[in-house]
Design a protein around this motif. Structure first.
Motif, PDB file in Angstrom:
ATOM      1  N   TYR A 237       0.956  -1.418   0.084  1.00  0.00           N
ATOM      2  CA  TYR A 237      -0.337   0.001   0.061  1.00  0.00           C
ATOM      3  C   TYR A 237       1.269   1.249  -0.199  1.00  0.00           C
ATOM      4  O   TYR A 237       0.423   1.970  -0.506  1.00  0.00           O
ATOM      5  N   LEU A 238       2.297   1.116   0.631  1.00  0.00           N
ATOM      6  CA  LEU A 238       3.061   2.692   0.792  1.00  0.00           C
ATOM      7  C   LEU A 238       3.629   2.116  -0.297  1.00  0.00           C
ATOM      8  O   LEU A 238       4.085   3.424  -1.418  1.00  0.00           O
ATOM      9  N   GLN A 239       3.982   1.282  -1.297  1.00  0.00           N
ATOM     10  CA  GLN A 239       4.585   1.303  -2.316  1.00  0.00           C
ATOM     11  C   GLN A 239       3.229   2.443  -3.864  1.00  0.00           C
ATOM     12  O   GLN A 239       3.574   2.731  -4.797  1.00  0.00           O
ATOM     13  N   ILE A 240       2.061   1.907  -3.130  1.00  0.00           N
ATOM     14  CA  ILE A 240       0.449   2.447  -4.328  1.00  0.00           C
ATOM     15  C   ILE A 240       0.472   4.238  -4.172  1.00  0.00           C
ATOM     16  O   ILE A 240       0.851   4.378  -4.615  1.00  0.00           O
ATOM     17  N   MET A 241       1.032   4.011  -2.556  1.00  0.00           N
ATOM     18  CA  MET A 241       0.896   5.961  -2.406  1.00  0.00           C
ATOM     19  C   MET A 241       1.461   6.508  -3.439  1.00  0.00           C
ATOM     20  O   MET A 241       1.327   7.510  -3.763  1.00  0.00           O
ATOM     21  N   THR A 242       3.087   6.113  -2.887  1.00  0.00           N
ATOM     22  CA  THR A 242       4.188   7.176  -3.662  1.00  0.00           C
ATOM     23  C   THR A 242       4.091   6.053  -4.857  1.00  0.00           C
ATOM     24  O   THR A 242       4.330   7.907  -5.516  1.00  0.00           O
ATOM     25  N   LEU A 244       1.496   6.523  -7.104  1.00  0.00           N
ATOM     26  CA  LEU A 244       0.224   7.614  -7.477  1.00  0.00           C
ATOM     27  C   LEU A 244       0.616   8.879  -7.339  1.00  0.00           C
ATOM     28  O   LEU A 244       0.700  10.250  -7.514  1.00  0.00           O
ATOM     29  N   MET A 245       1.103   9.479  -5.763  1.00  0.00           N
ATOM     30  CA  MET A 245       2.300  10.322  -5.595  1.00  0.00           C
ATOM     31  C   MET A 245       3.165  10.912  -6.823  1.00  0.00           C
ATOM     32  O   MET A 245       2.697  12.512  -7.737  1.00  0.00           O
ATOM     33  N   THR A 369       8.028  11.078  -0.978  1.00  0.00           N
ATOM     34  CA  THR A 369       8.426   9.511  -1.046  1.00  0.00           C
ATOM     35  C   THR A 369       9.980   9.332  -0.921  1.00  0.00           C
ATOM     36  O   THR A 369       9.801   8.058  -0.328  1.00  0.00           O
ATOM     37  N   THR A 372      10.300   7.629   1.952  1.00  0.00           N
ATOM     38  CA  THR A 372       9.012   6.453   2.544  1.00  0.00           C
ATOM     39  C   THR A 372      10.166   4.874   2.190  1.00  0.00           C
ATOM     40  O   THR A 372      10.314   4.498   2.108  1.00  0.00           O
TER      41      THR A 372
END
Length: 501
Positions: A237-242, A244-245, A369, A372
């Protein structure tokens, strides 16, 4: 740019389609390096930059196919070793059970496929010997195909690259925070307006900009440094969030630059060629195409690998187009002297965008980004140090394991970031030296040594199904000459530049 632990065989993970693999690879390659590319383009000239970008993209694609080939050879060797061991175990069982020679011969007729040497299996056309099903990391491949000196040089190169990565990250976050929060008088959104600030200029009251930068660096180190002493992993989920940003930020920057150009507000008049800027451009481009170290994690879970080289080629073409679009819109939208090391900071000016949220989002985007990624890279570096000094059957004392290794991981990059925040030079030097080794020299040596080992173990008639399209030895020699020439060129350029100063 995060990557897996360099050594060992790890779980393959959940399988995904070739097109999902294409997206993952695109996301991995397009990272922090892309944010420093516009300034490097402006410094070297648009024609030189475009030609060098295309050539380095081609070279990176070639060495990517070398790594895929070495992965297939490593998988084949692991299968062969397992089959040999199974064969030995079966022979031991037969000799201890006391069965007659006739029984053994009859049994052999039924189980020939299991006990036949892998060479004869290959010659009968089995498609599975070179199938990439196990994730064999680069460190494991190095230990399989290189001698002891080669393995140590591999780890040295990986460690230097990771130190460079951490130094870039440790400088990028405080630089972004300093540029966004340091206001001069009432010009609170004039970061990208062409005004050149010195480190000694005031930030808040008596505090200078360089003091603010170092305060932010100290806070960054205190907040994220402790993670180096523990184990951390990047969650899905952290990968998806970063990711996307990152894509929102890149698309926003391209659209805003295109709008400004279409309105006739473009200020850029880039030159065609400036040879003095080639050194940094080379390092930035190498850094921006870096993916070879993470290929085992990316390629192994792809469900259908028949056309993997074509898929990788498509990825490189898309990335080349994206880098060109980002850089050309930047150098024509902004004057060369106003382009900043971190391209996002050019959009914190009210004249470019008057929506405060977007200004702050782009200005602080690297902070989110990179923050993380920093702990993951630090843990990877710490683990590589442990692997380099590890001896068979030995364990480290608690102090060495929990204090010394994390400390030697964290302190050097923070010290580098304390001394300089010149991101373009940090990226350039990291890419030109350690990046050169990882992207060119190590894959070329892996391809050469794995081919020799494959012929030795399986015979000269054996064909690796994932053999690189650049199968002639000429290409390996070409990559090696290019890699070593780049070392010499970059070093000579640095020495000459320093002597002029």
């Amino acid at each position: 740019m995060a990557f897996s632990m360099a050594g060992g065989i790890t779980d393959t993970g959940e399988l995904y389609s070739p097109y999902v693999g294409l997206v993952y690879m695109f996301n991995l390659i397009v990272g922090t390096g892309a944010l420093t590319m516009p300034k490097a383009f402006a410094t070297a000239g648009w024609l030189v930059s475009l030609v060098l970008l295309m050539f380095l993209g081609f070279m990176s694609y070639m060495t990517t196919t070398f790594v895929v080939e070495a992965m297939a050879a490593a998988n084949a060797q692991l299968r062969w070793k397992r089959m040999e061991k199974r064969k030995e175990d079966d022979e031991d069982e037969d000799s201890s059970s006391g069965v007659s020679d006739t029984d053994v011969l009859l049994q052999d007729g039924y189980e020939r496929a299991e006990t036949r040497p892998i060479l004869s299996v290959q010659r009968r056309g089995s498609p599975n010997i070179f199938e990439i099903t196990e994730r064999v990391e680069m460190g494991q491949m190095a230990s399989m195909f290189f001698n002891k000196v080669g393995v140590n040089l591999f780890y040295f190169c990986i460690i230097i690259y990771l130190y460079g990565d951490l130094a870039i990250y440790a400088a990028a976050v405080p630089v972004s925070l300093m540029q966004v929060t340091c206001a001069t008088g009432n010009h609170s959104c004039s970061v990208g307006d062409g005004t050149k600030y010195n480190d000694t200029d005031k930030c808040w009251g008596p505090i200078r900009r360089i003091d603010a930068y170092r305060l932010y660096l100290a806070a960054f180190t205190l907040l994220l440094g402790p993670f180096t002493f523990f184990n951390v992993q990047k969650t899905k989920y952290l990968q998806i969030m970063t990711s996307l940003m990152r894509w929102i930020a890149f698309i926003l920057m391209i659209i805003l630059a295109l709008i400004r150009i279409s309105r006739g507000q473009a200020e850029g008049h880039p030159s065609m060629a400036q040879l003095s800027g080639i050194r940094n451009l080379f390092g930035v481009c190498v850094y921006s195409f870096m993916c070879q170290h993470s290929l085992p994690s990316l390629i192994t879970p792809i469900s259908k690998k028949k056309h993997v080289n074509k898929l990788v080629l498509l990825d490189y073409i898309l990335i080349l187009a994206f880098y060109s679009l980002l850089s050309f819109t930047a150098i024509y939208c902004f004057r060369n002297d106003t382009l900043m090391d971190m391209y996002t900071l050019n959009f914190t000016n009210c004249e470019i965008i008057n929506v405060a949220f977007i200004r702050y989002f782009l200005g602080l985007f690297p902070v989110f980004t990179i923050s993380t990624n920093f702990p993951i890279i630090a843990v990877t570096l710490r683990n590589n140090w442990k692997t380099l000094f590890h001896r068979e059957g030995g364990t480290y004392p608690w102090v060495v394991d929990r204090i010394v290794f994390p400390a030697i991981t964290l302190v050097p990059p923070v010290l580098v970031a304390f001394c300089t925040h010149d991101l373009e030079s940090l990226v350039g030097i990291t890419g030109a030296y350690a990046g050169n080794g990882i992207q060119y020299l190590i894959p070329a040596f892996l391809a050469y040594c794995s081919r020799k080992d494959t012929q030795l173990v399986f015979g000269s008639g054996t064909v690796n199904k994932h053999l690189s399209p650049f199968r002639h030895t000429f290409w390996i020699v070409f990559v090696l000459i290019w890699g070593f020439s780049c070392f010499v060129f970059v070093t000579a350029n640095i020495v000459l530049s320093d002597s002029k100063l």
